[in-house]
Design a protein around this motif. Structure first.
Motif, PDB file in Angstrom:
ATOM      1  N   LEU A 151       0.835  -1.205   0.000  1.00  0.00           N
ATOM      2  CA  LEU A 151       0.000   0.000   0.000  1.00  0.00           C
ATOM      3  C   LEU A 151       0.865   1.249   0.000  1.00  0.00           C
ATOM      4  O   LEU A 151       0.596   2.205  -0.750  1.00  0.00           O
ATOM      5  CB  LEU A 151      -0.922  -0.010   1.218  1.00  0.00           C
ATOM      6  N   ASP A 152       1.908   1.265   0.811  1.00  0.00           N
ATOM      7  CA  ASP A 152       2.805   2.421   0.850  1.00  0.00           C
ATOM      8  C   ASP A 152       3.415   2.676  -0.528  1.00  0.00           C
ATOM      9  O   ASP A 152       3.496   3.827  -0.985  1.00  0.00           O
ATOM     10  CB  ASP A 152       3.917   2.197   1.874  1.00  0.00           C
ATOM     11  N   ALA A 153       3.840   1.600  -1.188  1.00  0.00           N
ATOM     12  CA  ALA A 153       4.448   1.735  -2.523  1.00  0.00           C
ATOM     13  C   ALA A 153       3.428   2.249  -3.534  1.00  0.00           C
ATOM     14  O   ALA A 153       3.734   3.127  -4.359  1.00  0.00           O
ATOM     15  CB  ALA A 153       5.029   0.398  -2.967  1.00  0.00           C
ATOM     16  N   ALA A 154       2.213   1.712  -3.471  1.00  0.00           N
ATOM     17  CA  ALA A 154       1.177   2.124  -4.414  1.00  0.00           C
ATOM     18  C   ALA A 154       0.807   3.593  -4.219  1.00  0.00           C
ATOM     19  O   ALA A 154       0.653   4.347  -5.188  1.00  0.00           O
ATOM     20  CB  ALA A 154      -0.054   1.239  -4.253  1.00  0.00           C
ATOM     21  N   MET A 155       0.672   4.018  -2.967  1.00  0.00           N
ATOM     22  CA  MET A 155       0.292   5.403  -2.714  1.00  0.00           C
ATOM     23  C   MET A 155       1.406   6.375  -3.106  1.00  0.00           C
ATOM     24  O   MET A 155       1.139   7.490  -3.545  1.00  0.00           O
ATOM     25  CB  MET A 155      -0.101   5.591  -1.251  1.00  0.00           C
ATOM     26  N   ALA A 156       2.647   5.938  -2.971  1.00  0.00           N
ATOM     27  CA  ALA A 156       3.759   6.776  -3.426  1.00  0.00           C
ATOM     28  C   ALA A 156       3.663   6.992  -4.926  1.00  0.00           C
ATOM     29  O   ALA A 156       3.933   8.092  -5.433  1.00  0.00           O
ATOM     30  CB  ALA A 156       5.090   6.132  -3.054  1.00  0.00           C
ATOM     31  N   LEU A 157       3.258   5.982  -5.651  1.00  0.00           N
ATOM     32  CA  LEU A 157       3.115   6.088  -7.104  1.00  0.00           C
ATOM     33  C   LEU A 157       1.954   7.008  -7.486  1.00  0.00           C
ATOM     34  O   LEU A 157       2.005   7.692  -8.516  1.00  0.00           O
ATOM     35  CB  LEU A 157       2.910   4.703  -7.713  1.00  0.00           C
TER      36      LEU A 157
END
Length: 302
Positions: free
Chosen positions: A73-79
């Motif tokens: 989730l953290d990676a997706a939201m950063a994107l």
């Protein structure tokens, strides 16, 4: 209202739900300068694991999938550019309830569910966590699921209930003054998919010889999350952020296979399937552009 005065709050059940249903909308509003706040209700501990190398994280083994999905989730939201990401009541406060497929092709609660799951959460206690967030963020727009949670998953249904009740409680001046000043959210939406777009896409896939993508799904008998166009109120064009959304979907690798049905649709229809997102307005006054039946901005009319 200036662009950077706009505030939108989205309530989703598990990591990956936010990207699939509202990823392009979130990315668009971030890019326009709006404050985007995501509330996720569980860490998705009971999700299906699509990566053999992390099967040991399953709930009946090491039970570490939730922590892994938080990182996804953290990676997706950063994107997508979303920086205000919260868990309802704090990380791991509510556990993924799991689901099973019922004979009618809808998701349903498991026959036996742990007592600490979101499905068993006390509604008022869970809603109070959201009341605090609403009164802090003071969003003009709230987005969540419909009363069936789109397809029947108990956590989606519970997220709908918590968001709906939390919005009401947050607006009452005499309710829990210790949570802050009351805030009445002007516009509330339920996310949806366009039935006509999905019907057309499925038929085109079948005509192209693809019989496996969404196998068993009948274009003339679509699941409940496909909403007929007459019942849709808003269409947010996030086509410029399609690649960011697809990259964010890839970041949820434990749950979304790049060779699975979601990407099969993307490969065939691109922007029409994932770059444009639809919503039903359930509170507030619709404000579509002149000559159009659908709003093109969730903040329209505010």
């Amino acid at each position: 209202m200036t662009l950077d005065d706009r505030r939108i709050l989205l309530v989703h059940a598990h990591p990956d739900d936010e990207t699939i249903g509202t990823g392009a909308t979130m990315a668009r509003y971030v890019a326009e300068g709006a404050q985007v706040t995501l509330v996720t209700c569980t860490a998705g501990e009971e999700g299906e694991i699509l990566m053999p190398e992390i099967e040991h994280l399953a709930s009946d083994q090491e039970d570490g999938l939730g922590a892994h999905r938080v990182k996804e989730l953290d990676a997706a939201m950063a994107l997508l550019g979303v920086t205000d990401v919260r868990f309802l009541g704090g990380m791991f406060n509510f556990r993924d309830s799991g689901m099973q497929w019922a004979p009618d092709r809808h998701a349903a609660p498991l026959d036996e569910t742990r007592g600490d799951t979101f499905w068993h959460a006390d509604l008022t206690q869970a809603a109070n966590h959201l009341v605090e967030i609403i009164r802090e963020v003071r969003p003009q727009v709230l987005v969540t699921y419909d009363e069936f949670g789109g397809y029947g998953h108990p956590d989606h249904i519970q997220a709908h209930r918590v968001a709906t009740y939390g919005a009401v409680l947050a607006s009452i001046p005499s309710y829990r003054r210790d949570f802050g000043e009351a805030w009445d959210i002007p516009k509330i939406y339920w996310s949806a998919m366009s039935a006509s777009e999905m019907r057309e896409g499925l038929r085109a896939l079948r005509d192209a010889g693809d019989t496996t993508t969404f196998e068993g799904m009948d274009p003339d008998n679509l699941p409940p999350f496909a909403v007929e166009d007459d019942d849709l109120d808003a269409m947010v064009d996030g086509s410029d952020f399609l690649e960011a959304k697809l990259d964010a979907m890839r970041a949820h690798a434990s749950q979304i296979a790049t060779d699975g049905p979601f990407f099969a649709l993307s490969n065939n229809f691109g922007n029409r399937v994932w770059g444009v997102e639809f919503f039903r307005l359930v509170k507030g006054t619709p404000a579509p552009p002149e000559g159009s039946g659908l709003e093109d901005d969730l903040f329209a009319g505010l």
